[in-house]
Design a protein around this motif. Sequence first.
Motif, PDB file in Angstrom:
ATOM      1  N   TRP A 182     -27.250  48.816  -7.909  1.00 18.23           N
ATOM      2  CA  TRP A 182     -26.797  49.856  -8.833  1.00 18.23           C
ATOM      3  C   TRP A 182     -25.626  49.365  -9.661  1.00 18.23           C
ATOM      4  CZ3 TRP A 182     -25.881  49.972  -3.565  1.00 18.23           C
ATOM      5  CH2 TRP A 182     -24.547  49.919  -3.164  1.00 18.23           C
ATOM      6  N   ASN A 183     -25.325  50.105 -10.708  1.00 20.13           N
ATOM      7  CA  ASN A 183     -24.145  49.881 -11.536  1.00 20.13           C
ATOM      8  C   ASN A 183     -23.101  50.931 -11.189  1.00 20.13           C
ATOM      9  OD1 ASN A 183     -24.873  47.608 -13.115  1.00 20.13           O
ATOM     10  ND2 ASN A 183     -26.212  48.890 -14.372  1.00 20.13           N
ATOM     11  N   SER A 184     -21.940  50.481 -10.704  1.00 21.74           N
ATOM     12  CA  SER A 184     -20.932  51.430 -10.216  1.00 21.74           C
ATOM     13  C   SER A 184     -20.249  52.194 -11.330  1.00 21.74           C
ATOM     14  CB  SER A 184     -19.880  50.686  -9.379  1.00 21.74           C
ATOM     15  OG  SER A 184     -19.274  49.658 -10.127  1.00 21.74           O
ATOM     16  N   ASN A 185     -20.404  51.760 -12.585  1.00 21.38           N
ATOM     17  CA  ASN A 185     -19.823  52.539 -13.685  1.00 21.38           C
ATOM     18  C   ASN A 185     -20.701  53.727 -14.051  1.00 21.38           C
ATOM     19  OD1 ASN A 185     -21.838  50.803 -14.707  1.00 21.38           O
ATOM     20  ND2 ASN A 185     -20.990  50.967 -16.782  1.00 21.38           N
ATOM     21  N   ARG A 186     -21.916  53.771 -13.501  1.00 24.41           N
ATOM     22  CA  ARG A 186     -22.830  54.880 -13.789  1.00 24.41           C
ATOM     23  C   ARG A 186     -23.018  55.812 -12.604  1.00 24.41           C
ATOM     24  NH1 ARG A 186     -27.792  52.132 -17.266  1.00 24.41           N
ATOM     25  NH2 ARG A 186     -26.506  51.272 -18.946  1.00 24.41           N
ATOM     26  N   VAL A 187     -23.086  55.235 -11.411  1.00 28.84           N
ATOM     27  CA  VAL A 187     -23.292  56.055 -10.215  1.00 28.84           C
ATOM     28  C   VAL A 187     -22.387  55.583  -9.093  1.00 28.84           C
ATOM     29  CG1 VAL A 187     -25.690  56.667 -10.747  1.00 28.84           C
ATOM     30  CG2 VAL A 187     -25.196  54.599  -9.425  1.00 28.84           C
ATOM     31  N   GLU A 188     -22.063  56.506  -8.220  1.00 29.22           N
ATOM     32  CA  GLU A 188     -21.345  56.183  -6.989  1.00 29.22           C
ATOM     33  C   GLU A 188     -22.337  56.308  -5.834  1.00 29.22           C
ATOM     34  OE1 GLU A 188     -17.852  58.131  -4.179  1.00 29.22           O
ATOM     35  OE2 GLU A 188     -17.882  58.562  -6.335  1.00 29.22           O
ATOM     36  N   ILE A 189     -22.508  55.232  -5.085  1.00 30.89           N
ATOM     37  CA  ILE A 189     -23.491  55.192  -4.005  1.00 30.89           C
ATOM     38  C   ILE A 189     -22.777  55.202  -2.656  1.00 30.89           C
ATOM     39  CG2 ILE A 189     -25.364  53.887  -2.935  1.00 30.89           C
ATOM     40  CD1 ILE A 189     -26.120  55.043  -5.616  1.00 30.89           C
ATOM     41  N   THR A 190     -23.191  56.115  -1.793  1.00 30.13           N
ATOM     42  CA  THR A 190     -22.651  56.184  -0.444  1.00 30.13           C
ATOM     43  C   THR A 190     -23.781  55.960   0.555  1.00 30.13           C
ATOM     44  OG1 THR A 190     -21.004  57.817  -1.161  1.00 30.13           O
ATOM     45  CG2 THR A 190     -21.371  57.586   1.217  1.00 30.13           C
ATOM     46  N   THR A 235     -33.091  52.268   8.628  1.00 28.51           N
ATOM     47  CA  THR A 235     -33.896  51.694   9.699  1.00 28.51           C
ATOM     48  C   THR A 235     -34.622  50.483   9.123  1.00 28.51           C
ATOM     49  OG1 THR A 235     -35.976  52.873   9.250  1.00 28.51           O
ATOM     50  CG2 THR A 235     -34.298  54.050  10.542  1.00 28.51           C
ATOM     51  N   GLU A 236     -35.545  49.935   9.878  1.00 28.24           N
ATOM     52  CA  GLU A 236     -36.297  48.785   9.380  1.00 28.24           C
ATOM     53  C   GLU A 236     -37.251  49.153   8.254  1.00 28.24           C
ATOM     54  OE1 GLU A 236     -38.213  47.023  12.736  1.00 28.24           O
ATOM     55  OE2 GLU A 236     -36.527  45.709  13.165  1.00 28.24           O
ATOM     56  N   GLN A 237     -37.510  50.447   8.023  1.00 31.01           N
ATOM     57  CA  GLN A 237     -38.462  50.854   6.989  1.00 31.01           C
ATOM     58  C   GLN A 237     -37.858  51.745   5.913  1.00 31.01           C
ATOM     59  OE1 GLN A 237     -42.708  51.556   8.511  1.00 31.01           O
ATOM     60  NE2 GLN A 237     -41.501  52.211  10.282  1.00 31.01           N
ATOM     61  N   GLU A 238     -36.571  52.060   6.011  1.00 31.12           N
ATOM     62  CA  GLU A 238     -36.002  53.024   5.056  1.00 31.12           C
ATOM     63  C   GLU A 238     -34.498  52.853   4.937  1.00 31.12           C
ATOM     64  OE1 GLU A 238     -36.205  57.003   7.194  1.00 31.12           O
ATOM     65  OE2 GLU A 238     -36.909  55.556   8.706  1.00 31.12           O
ATOM     66  N   ILE A 239     -33.997  53.194   3.740  1.00 31.40           N
ATOM     67  CA  ILE A 239     -32.562  53.263   3.480  1.00 31.40           C
ATOM     68  C   ILE A 239     -32.286  54.613   2.820  1.00 31.40           C
ATOM     69  CG2 ILE A 239     -30.609  52.294   2.225  1.00 31.40           C
ATOM     70  CD1 ILE A 239     -31.967  49.616   2.257  1.00 31.40           C
ATOM     71  N   HIS A 240     -31.306  55.340   3.347  1.00 36.86           N
ATOM     72  CA  HIS A 240     -30.915  56.624   2.767  1.00 36.86           C
ATOM     73  C   HIS A 240     -29.505  56.496   2.189  1.00 36.86           C
ATOM     74  CE1 HIS A 240     -34.292  58.638   4.822  1.00 36.86           C
ATOM     75  NE2 HIS A 240     -33.991  57.849   5.842  1.00 36.86           N
ATOM     76  N   VAL A 241     -29.342  56.887   0.924  1.00 30.61           N
ATOM     77  CA  VAL A 241     -28.021  56.851   0.298  1.00 30.61           C
ATOM     78  C   VAL A 241     -27.788  58.151  -0.470  1.00 30.61           C
ATOM     79  CG1 VAL A 241     -28.083  54.331   0.037  1.00 30.61           C
ATOM     80  CG2 VAL A 241     -28.832  55.773  -1.861  1.00 30.61           C
ATOM     81  N   MET A 242     -26.507  58.460  -0.661  1.00 24.57           N
ATOM     82  CA  MET A 242     -26.123  59.588  -1.518  1.00 24.57           C
ATOM     83  C   MET A 242     -25.794  59.046  -2.899  1.00 24.57           C
ATOM     84  SD  MET A 242     -25.640  62.888  -1.453  1.00 24.57           S
ATOM     85  CE  MET A 242     -25.258  63.302   0.250  1.00 24.57           C
ATOM     86  N   VAL A 243     -26.364  59.655  -3.924  1.00 26.23           N
ATOM     87  CA  VAL A 243     -26.138  59.234  -5.300  1.00 26.23           C
ATOM     88  C   VAL A 243     -25.304  60.297  -6.005  1.00 26.23           C
ATOM     89  CG1 VAL A 243     -27.207  58.625  -7.502  1.00 26.23           C
ATOM     90  CG2 VAL A 243     -28.347  58.021  -5.352  1.00 26.23           C
ATOM     91  N   LYS A 244     -24.156  59.888  -6.531  1.00 27.88           N
ATOM     92  CA  LYS A 244     -23.348  60.784  -7.359  1.00 27.88           C
ATOM     93  C   LYS A 244     -23.277  60.199  -8.756  1.00 27.88           C
ATOM     94  CE  LYS A 244     -18.913  63.134  -7.843  1.00 27.88           C
ATOM     95  NZ  LYS A 244     -19.622  64.361  -8.251  1.00 27.88           N
ATOM     96  N   VAL A 245     -23.756  60.940  -9.735  1.00 28.82           N
ATOM     97  CA  VAL A 245     -23.773  60.476 -11.121  1.00 28.82           C
ATOM     98  C   VAL A 245     -22.379  60.656 -11.708  1.00 28.82           C
ATOM     99  CG1 VAL A 245     -24.841  60.725 -13.384  1.00 28.82           C
ATOM    100  CG2 VAL A 245     -26.192  61.152 -11.311  1.00 28.82           C
TER     101      VAL A 245
END
Length: 290
Positions: A40-48, A53-63
Amino acid sequence: MIQTCHISIDWAREITDRLPFDGAIHIDIIGYASGLWPPWNSNRVEITPLTSTEQEIHVMVKVRNSNLDWLFTAVYASPRSVERHILWNNLNKVAELHNMPWVLAGDFNEPLQAEDKFEGMAVSVNRSLLFKESLDKCSMIEIGFSGPRFTWTNRREVQALIQERIDRIFVNPSWCLLYPKARVVHLTRCHLDHCPVMLQAWGQSYALQEAIKHFKRDANNRNKVQFGNIFARKKSIMARLNGIQRTMSIRPSNFLLNLENSLLKELDMVLNQEEEEELWALKSRVNWMI
């Protein structure tokens, strides 16, 4: 989001460091077999980052510059049905924990219906039903797509050719309300067996639409000035490849496969020439500064 096979995390970091992103998460799926890397580009979104797991990644996206935030889940489903069943259960549990806008995207390794596959073994109705039940429990919907129908191919001759639509993007209704004009595009596949899948999302902002228009115009002008005919050739080749891949989804033939391979070789030559031109332009700027 980037997914690939048969490389290590160190190589993954080296690749993403070359891309125009300043943030990324790297996770090995099964050792060196495959990887999942959302950049991602941190000047556009903030990722938390939340969990993975081995099959998935969950993140919070703040625009940034807005009060919009939503959940994004990147998926790289196992080729083994037993492990995919674990993934479906994990997604069901996540759905029970929140009521946020949610995007679910990636390689699910499971066609949803018979129309999602060309040749090879028939689509398993039981496995597809398990997949669909999980999507229903997560309140997931598709918003349609443009481009070639199939997102994966085994790249064989027509007699042994298999094509599938297994790379998908799902959203829930809350996310649709945030981005009512969003759309999914299956981009042109070059040398990989999967095609890139892009989610275009924007709100009602006129200023944003104008900014995109001006950026495209300036980028086109810059390409024409610096690289001349190279940009036009690359654009023409990509358009022809896209047309071939659309037709291959409906009426595959050895002629189209051979033409695709020929165009891919031509594309390689253009990309190499483009790289040389960029290096030459950089050297010219450095010499001018000295």
